[in-house]
Write a protein that holds these residues in place. Structure first.
Motif, mmCIF file in Angstrom:
data_model
loop_
_atom_site.group_PDB
_atom_site.id
_atom_site.type_symbol
_atom_site.label_atom_id
_atom_site.label_comp_id
_atom_site.label_asym_id
_atom_site.label_seq_id
_atom_site.Cartn_x
_atom_site.Cartn_y
_atom_site.Cartn_z
ATOM 1 N N ASP A 290 1.052 -1.180 -0.047
ATOM 2 C CA ASP A 290 -0.012 0.051 0.148
ATOM 3 C C ASP A 290 1.025 1.011 0.046
ATOM 4 N N SER A 321 -6.832 -5.123 -9.387
ATOM 5 C CA SER A 321 -6.851 -5.326 -7.671
ATOM 6 C C SER A 321 -6.875 -4.234 -7.243
ATOM 7 N N LYS A 325 -7.944 -2.104 -4.188
ATOM 8 C CA LYS A 325 -7.324 -1.284 -1.758
ATOM 9 C C LYS A 325 -6.879 -0.157 -2.208
ATOM 10 N N GLU A 326 -6.551 0.763 -2.808
ATOM 11 C CA GLU A 326 -6.376 2.448 -2.676
ATOM 12 C C GLU A 326 -7.795 2.464 -2.624
ATOM 13 N N ARG A 327 -8.969 1.590 -3.153
ATOM 14 C CA ARG A 327 -10.371 2.341 -2.690
ATOM 15 C C ARG A 327 -10.401 4.724 -2.778
#
Length: 591
Positions: A290, A321, A325-327
């Motif tokens: 991340d 994907s 995760k970053e959203r």
């Protein structure tokens, strides 16, 4: 395999337990290195826990026998020799089979990698030791041979291997003991596997050792040895660093890839041309962290892969994907762009591709987005039914349906029960008419459907309809254990549905009392269940259902005026089957 090997060996022994090559089906029917390697391979490919011990103990005893034999004086050699003994050349094929067994260990940690290193070093030492073995040495016959009881699976593996090893007449062909690319690659694979099971420094020291093995291969190849690193060798190292799931691991993986790209550009050697698998491994390493800087690096790498035509479904799925995760506010736009690019480049859209896009689009929660993902799901269902060869990879799985149901449950729609019912019915029908093992409805799918119904908004008749669906689904789940048992999430949705949808107070109390009693008896009272109970039922019923609980003093400093799940401590056995993170406060009762 061992029994057949034994049968071949026993063919050549007479009634006095003496070896006679003229006995048996054929004089040419003699165990050799390939025979032994096949037995090793059979164990390597089995799921037997004794496999590694059986193989390694056999191998070490064979080598020890040879050591003792060659350490004897020449007089002793001649006295134990039998001119008609069987030759079994101990070559690197046998060692490859042993290394393969170690590489196939699913839970292969540092101990397995160290055993592989020992086997590898043994092979190297045998090859380099001129005084230890004579390449043209005559074989010998120990007179001991295989007995049927040594093949009895009930006997301890190590003891059996000792007996087996003592019965193998063996010689060594030095020309066959030089490690080659396969030898080194199997060793590399064992160390790569060990990264997954390393608690120390995230596996980086193990990945570093794997990379040092790769560099040794390159040096030996430069010196004229047959150990040219291939794509598998580089891929193993890249995977090792990728599995570390750290920034330094991702950057080291990229360094190896760029180094290989440079070597290919300088030599035009096709063996050094990076494959899509290596690019994807680096992409996965960058996307696993991340970190915005590494995500930018991943974007750049994917663009480069598209330009050189080394890109596939996994490449795009990995990048999508990462955006999931970053959203951030633009994540869904990036994912949709990648999805459209896959269609434009005619890259297979598989189940993961569709699921990722449906998940991100469904989070927008508006009617258009819900209609869009339902349409995508129906496209996948059609693909699974019409047998279109171009859509083999786009068949829905149970998660596809769960994603759509969860999106409906959280959407802005007032009418949720009916569209959810249609989607859930499609899942059940597809399961009943399909052999697809990934389409079996599970508790999560049932829970998602029940959550849709619990969130129904609108007139009383629509709420009543939704309540009937919830209760009927619960009854179906209880009657058909193949779908799984009701869990804490199911009971949470049930009590929430009764509280929201049931207009008759007496009926609501009766339903909640029955459901909560079932829930606590099954040890499935979670914080959500307790919160739903406190919010949904009258105080008199609440006091009765929670009479065995401890009322906690409210901390005035937190300024909490309402009574909620944090106000009670429940008997521990009420939540014995609830995940720890979802459990309310508990105490151990005398009962």
């Amino acid at each position: 395999a061992e029994q057949i090997y034994t049968m071949i060996e026993l063919e050549h022994y007479d009634s006095n337990d003496e070896y006679n090559p003229n006995l048996g089906l054929s004089q040419s029917l003699r165990p050799n290195a390939q025979s032994l390697a096949i037995v090793f391979d059979a164990w390597a490919n089995s799921a037997n826990e004794e496999a590694v011990d059986r193989i390694l103990t056999t191998l070490y005893h064979i080598v020890e026998k040879l050591r003792q034999y060659h350490d004897n004086s020449s007089e002793d050699k001649s006295s134990t020799m039998n001119n008609s003994s069987i030759n079994i050349h101990l070559n690197k094929i046998v060692f490859h089979s042993a290394l393969l067994a170690l590489a196939n260990v699913k839970e292969g940690g540092i101990d397995i990698a160290m055993k592989a290193e020992e086997v590898f070093n043994l092979l190297v030492n045998l090859h380099e030791s001129d005084s230890f073995f004579d390449a043209n040495a005559n074989s010998y016959d120990d007179q001991a041979h295989y007995m049927n009881d040594t093949m009895n699976p009930s006997i301890d593996g190590i003891t059996k291997n000792h007996d087996i090893a003592l019965a193998i007449p063996t010689s060594i062909d030095d020309d066959d003991l030089r490690p080659n690319t396969r030898t080194w690659s199997l060793l590399l694979r064992c160390w790569t596997n060990a990264v997954n099971h390393s608690d120390q420094d995230g596996g980086e020291s193990i990945a570093n050792h794997a990379e040092s093995i790769l560099y040794q291969m390159e040096e030996h190849y430069k010196n004229g040895e047959d150990v040219k690193p291939n794509s598998y060798s580089y891929m193993s190292c890249i995977q090792a660093w990728s599995k570390c799931k750290s920034e330094s691991g991702a950057l080291r993986a990229m360094k190896i890839l760029k180094r290989k790209e440079k070597m290919y550009k300088e030599t035009d050697d096709d063996d050094l041309k990076p494959s899509v698998f290596e690019y994807n491994a680096c992409l996965a390493a960058l996307c696993a962290i991340d970190d915005e800087k590494l995500l930018d690096e991943a974007r750049s790498l994917l663009s480069r892969m598209e330009k050189i035509g080394v890109v596939d479904t996994t490449s795009f799925n990995t990048m999508m994907s990462a955006y999931m995760k970053e959203r951030n506010a633009d994540s869904h736009l990036h994912i949709w762009r990648l999805f459209e690019e896959m269609k434009r480049y005619q890259i297979h859209l598989d189940t993961i591709s569709y699921n990722t896009v449906m998940d991100t689009v469904g989070r927008k929660r508006d009617r258009y987005s819900i209609d869009k993902i339902i349409q995508m799901l129906e496209t996948m269902i059609k693909h699974s039914q019409d047998g279109d060869s171009n859509s083999d990879h786009a068949k829905p799985d149970v998660r596809s349906f769960t994603i759509v149901l969860n999106a409906i449950a959280k959407s802005q729609l007032n009418e949720k029960a009916e569209p959810a019912r249609k989607v859930f019915l499609q899942l059940i029908n597809l399961y009943e008419n399909s052999t697809n093992e990934f389409i079996v409805p599970d508790v999560t799918a049932f829970g998602a459907f029940m959550s849709c119904c619990a969130n129904q908004i609108g007139p009383d008749d629509r709420k009543r309809y939704a309540l009937k669906l919830v209760l009927g689904t619960y009854e179906q789940l209880c009657k058909e254990p193949k779908f799984g048992q009701p869990n804490e999430y199911i009971y949470g949705s049930l009590i929430k549905a009764c509280g929201r949808l049931c207009q008759d107070k007496d009926e609501k109390s009766r339903l909640i009392e029955t459901l909560f009693t079932n829930c606590k008896n099954e040890g499935k009272v979670s914080r959500a269940v307790l919160a739903g109970l406190l919010k949904s039922c009258p105080q008199k019923l609440r006091n009765d259902l929670l009479k065995d609980c401890l009322k906690l003093d409210v901390d005035s400093t937190k300024k909490r005026s309402r009574v909620d799940e944090l106000s009670f401590s429940v008997p521990a056995h009420w939540c014995s089957n609830v995940l720890n993170r979802n459990q309310p406060k508990t105490f151990h009762s005398q009962h």
